[in-house]
Write an enzyme that holds these catalytic residues in place. Structure first.
Site, PDB file in Angstrom:
ATOM      1  N   GLU A   1       0.812  -1.222   0.000  1.00 40.66           N
ATOM      2  CA  GLU A   1       0.000   0.000   0.000  1.00 40.66           C
ATOM      3  C   GLU A   1       0.836   1.258   0.000  1.00 40.66           C
ATOM      4  O   GLU A   1       1.954   1.268   0.499  1.00 40.66           O
ATOM      5  CB  GLU A   1      -0.830   0.053   1.290  1.00 40.66           C
ATOM      6  CG  GLU A   1      -2.120  -0.685   1.187  1.00 40.66           C
ATOM      7  CD  GLU A   1      -3.116  -0.204   2.231  1.00 40.66           C
ATOM      8  OE1 GLU A   1      -4.179  -0.795   2.302  1.00 40.66           O
ATOM      9  OE2 GLU A   1      -2.820   0.756   2.960  1.00 40.66           O
TER      10      GLU A   1
ATOM     11  N   CYS B   1       5.816  -7.155   7.720  1.00 39.38           N
ATOM     12  CA  CYS B   1       6.865  -6.725   8.647  1.00 39.38           C
ATOM     13  C   CYS B   1       7.059  -7.822   9.685  1.00 39.38           C
ATOM     14  O   CYS B   1       6.089  -8.424  10.154  1.00 39.38           O
ATOM     15  CB  CYS B   1       6.462  -5.421   9.336  1.00 39.38           C
ATOM     16  SG  CYS B   1       7.726  -4.813  10.477  1.00 39.38           S
TER      17      CYS B   1
END
Ligand code: SAH
Ligand code: SF4
Length: 357
Positions: free
Chosen positions: A91, A111
């Site tokens: 994004e 992440c």
């Protein structure tokens, strides 16, 4: 096929040398790719047709597929969801606030650091982005944005300092005067506190801005929401931040995600002041945005009280107004669904972190 956005000016030169083309071609192509942001090799009308065809055979110019685009009818904030060539999704967000136009970009797919309040953390780490993929986010956004960017922040998905080389390489490409020509001082790298990366930035005297996500003002609380704090304790992080300032003379922005009943008390504010007071810095307070009932934003009054407590105590600390883009600094902690307008294809579910933050 290689992504041409991944190539440095030198690498392009080598390519043209090996193809028996004059050196200046590399420069022409570099400018076409980054400055003019051509999306198709057919647009390089200063090159022969044969050369355009050769380039098109050897390289791609764009590798993203836009899957979704959501624009807030209130402030035009635009969130973009792209699919990468391997099917993974990232994004980016364009945020307008007064004269500022901020591009919030991703550095990794997912992440590894698993901060409890963060949707990207829930995805785990899928892979690092290449410099070309980082740069492409900016080029894609530039095409859509109502105005050119004034700030570029690595506050989308991922931990930029765990993808150090590609992030710095991308930032340099973005700053290159022959290319995108974006001010180095307006590029911010935001980290959850990866100490070796902070030290490296200082040692290398990187010209970009640094933001450090504190999110709690004592070790115990920080560990509870940010597992990375076990590896890089708060005391050492603050020491590294101080040394960063000593070495670079650049002010760090400390980010503090405010969570009701967790880190928003008067004592939390006092601690925050205590740990930051010796470091010339800014503090950015971000009321949490989460669908998880465990993490709710304090009332506007509590946020204001917290702001005041920090602001009044230390001259060197400035608290950015939480209105505008700051409250959405993490990409994806955007607005409630009633503010959203769908302007493109169907949403493909909540697969990216930014969007549910
Ligand atoms: N990994 C880096 C950069 C991406 S996160 C980092 O952690 O700094 C960018 C910012 O968004 C960080 O300050 C992070 O604390 C914040 N953030 C993450 N999830 C959030 C949420 N649900 N609400 C508000 N801010 C959030
Ligand atoms: Fe990763 Fe930053 Fe999210 Fe933590 S807040 S999980 S470091 S992206």
């Amino acid at each position: 096929m290689k992504n041409i956005l991944n190539l440095s000016a030198e690498e392009l030169e080598t390519y043209f040398k090996e193809s028996g083309e004059p050196k200046y071609r590399a420069r022409q192509v570099y400018q076409g790719v980054f400055q003019k942001a051509y999306e198709d090799f057919a647009e390089f009308t200063n090159l022969s047709k044969a050369l355009r065809q050769k380039l098109a055979q050897d390289f791609t110019l764009r590798s993203f597929k836009e899957l979704d685009r959501i624009t807030s009818p209130i402030d035009q904030t635009t969130k973009l969801l792209w699919q990468l060539p391997d099917g993974l999704k990232i994004e980016g967000v364009i945020i307008y606030e007064g004269k500022r136009v901020t591009f919030c970009i991703s550095s990794q797919v997912g992440c590894a650091l698993d901060c409890k309040f963060c949707a990207t953390g829930k995805m785990g780490w899928l892979r690092d982005l290449t410099a070309g993929e980082i740069v492409e986010q900016v080029l894609q956004m530039k095409k859509l944005a109502l105005r050119p960017p004034t700030n570029i922040v690595f506050m989308g998905m991922g931990e930029p300092l765990l993808n150090y080389d590609e992030v710095m390489r991308a930032a340099e490409i973005l700053a290159d005067e022959e290319g995108v020509n974006f001010s180095r001082k307006k590029i911010t790298v935001s980290t959850s506190g990866i100490i070796p990366g902070i030290r490296r930035m200082a040692e290398e005297n990187q010209p970009f801005k640094l933001a450090v996500s504190l999110n709690a003002s004592d070790q115990n609380k920080r560990e509870r929401v940010m597992p990375v704090a076990r590896k890089y304790p708060l005391s050492e992080l603050m020491k590294a931040a101080g040394e960063y300032y000593q070495k670079t003379r650049k002010r760090i922005t400390f980010e503090y995600v405010l969570i009701a009943g967790f880190n928003d008390s008067a004592e939390d504010a006092r601690n925050l002041v205590k740990i930051t007071r010796r470091i010339p810095c800014k503090i950015n307070i971000i009321p949490v945005n989460s669908e998880d009932p465990e993490f709710s934003a304090p009332s506007p009054e509590s946020v204001a009280r917290f702001e005041q407590a920090v602001q009044n105590s230390v001259y060197a600390v400035t608290v950015r107004n939480r209105k505008g883009w700051d409250i959405r600094a993490a990409c994806g902690m955007l607005y409630a669904s009633n503010e959203k307008t769908r302007v493109s294809a169907k949403r493909k579910g909540r697969q990216t972190g930014c969007e549910t933050r």
